[in-house]
Scaffold this motif. Structure first.
Motif, PDB file in Angstrom:
ATOM      1  N   SER A  28     -55.612-115.204 -14.021  1.00 30.75           N
ATOM      2  CA  SER A  28     -55.902-114.172 -12.997  1.00 30.75           C
ATOM      3  C   SER A  28     -57.396-113.877 -12.925  1.00 30.75           C
ATOM      4  O   SER A  28     -57.811-112.726 -12.981  1.00 30.75           O
ATOM      5  N   PRO A  58     -63.725-109.439 -19.909  1.00 32.59           N
ATOM      6  CA  PRO A  58     -65.080-109.320 -19.342  1.00 32.59           C
ATOM      7  C   PRO A  58     -65.473-110.499 -18.461  1.00 32.59           C
ATOM      8  O   PRO A  58     -66.405-110.372 -17.662  1.00 32.59           O
ATOM      9  N   SER A  62     -69.875-109.309 -16.210  1.00 32.56           N
ATOM     10  CA  SER A  62     -70.429-108.577 -15.069  1.00 32.56           C
ATOM     11  C   SER A  62     -70.238-107.064 -15.233  1.00 32.56           C
ATOM     12  O   SER A  62     -71.214-106.309 -15.236  1.00 32.56           O
ATOM     13  N   ILE A  78     -62.880-108.150 -25.130  1.00 31.02           N
ATOM     14  CA  ILE A  78     -61.757-109.001 -25.556  1.00 31.02           C
ATOM     15  C   ILE A  78     -61.465-109.961 -24.400  1.00 31.02           C
ATOM     16  O   ILE A  78     -61.061-109.529 -23.310  1.00 31.02           O
TER      17      ILE A  78
END
Ligand code: SAM
Length: 315
Positions: A28, A58, A62, A78
């Motif tokens: 995703s 992360p 960004s 994570i």
């Protein structure tokens, strides 16, 4: 003392190109490149100054940059996809080690060891200086929120430090379910479970076109604060069992869902008893029931289990 300002870094767009980081659908991966929207997202839950932040997913880092711009003290990320390691290492250097990178699956991750003991606060007091933030992968958002709600109910994992709030993204439709009130067309089991243990605030919608690649749906930013006392103050699994049973027949009279809690030979008698004692109109639909209605239903079911423990094994 440390500097809060980040040194100049390549843009996230350039980083994705430079490291050839094409988005993986399976994970995703939808990147939010608009800096203003990222900033609005990380600020949705209030100030981050001097907070310890745990960021889920992360990607290239960004949102992580925006979290640092909001003066977080330390950030733990994570991330499941190790391809992002070099770009995250770059940010770690730029923040003089105030970023800790954990490559792993958040669904199996123990967050408790990340935070120093002295940050603990009383559950009944103010929220601790710890925040969870994430532009969550759609594929795991519902199982993850159920796992976290159970931990909140037990005050375990990161919630042993107190009522750690969460700023998270969900598909707009999922977020509508999380906040839906009785009679709303999105009222569902997710509404009851989320609202029982947290105050849930739907902050704003980010249009799908703001992400690369563009998902088919819009994305909502939701802010959740664990409640001092849940509305239905009973064991998570018990509440979950009853709520799931009642909503298993969402469009029918609620007594149809309640029937699922009892074996056939006791069904008629116990459904009648439960609905009378909990003062529920048996022709109400599950989505019309309030939190107070569910409170009485689950308490009454718990009392029936006390009287007849063999019912526990049923469903
Ligand atoms: N934070 C970036 C942003 O806002 O542009 C990326 C967000 S992207 C929607 C979701 C991120 O979660 C991806 O980086 C993906 O690799 C990561 N991810 C997917 N499944 C994960 C899991 N089980 N545990 C940890 N991270 C996961």
């Amino acid at each position: 003392m440390f500097a809060y300002r980040l040194p100049p870094l390549p843009s996230i767009g350039d980083i994705l190109k430079l490291y050839n980081l094409d988005a993986k659908k399976k994970l995703s991966q939808n990147f939010l490149l608009d800096n203003k929207l990222r900033s609005k997202l990380v600020c949705a839950g209030g100030k981050l100054k001097d907070c310890h932040v745990i960021e889920v997913g992360p990607g290239p880092g960004s949102l992580t940059r925006n979290i640092f711009q909001q003066k977080a003290f330390h950030v733990h990320v994570i991330e499941k996809d190790p391809r992002f390691l070099p770009t995250l290492e770059l940010l770690k250097e730029a923040t003089y080690g105030r970023l800790s990178i954990h490559i792993g699956d958040v669904l199996k991750f123990d967050m408790k060891p990340l935070i120093p003991e002295e940050l603990k606060r009383e559950w009944e007091g103010d929220t601790p200086m710890i925040r969870i933030i994430g532009n969550l992968p759609f594929s795991i958002s519902t199982p993850l929120i159920f796992k976290w709600l159970e931990q909140i109910s037990k005050r375990s994992d990161i919630w042993c430090f107190g009522r750690v709030p969460l700023t998270l993204t969900f598909q707009e439709e999922v977020a509508q379910r999380m906040v839906a009130h009785p009679c709303h067309f999105q009222r569902s089991r997710l509404s009851i479970m989320c609202q029982n243990w947290c105050e849930v605030d739907h902050k704003f919608v980010i249009p799908g076109r703001a992400f690369i690649p563009k998902p088919d749906v819009n994305v909502s930013v939701v802010y959740m604060t664990p409640r001092i006392k849940p509305l239905i103050d009973l064991d998570f699994k018990l509440v979950e069992k009853v709520v799931f049973a009642v909503f298993s027949q969402r469009g029918k009279y609620c007594k149809r869902g309640v029937e699922r809690l009892f074996p056939e030979h006791l069904r008629e008698e116990l459904v009648k008893k439960l609905l009378i004692v909990s003062d529920i109109d048996s022709t109400k639909r599950p989505y019309e029931l309030s939190m107070k209605d569910f409170d009485r239903i689950v308490h009454c079911y718990a009392a029936l289990l006390e009287e007849n423990p063999t019912l526990k094994k049923y469903i």
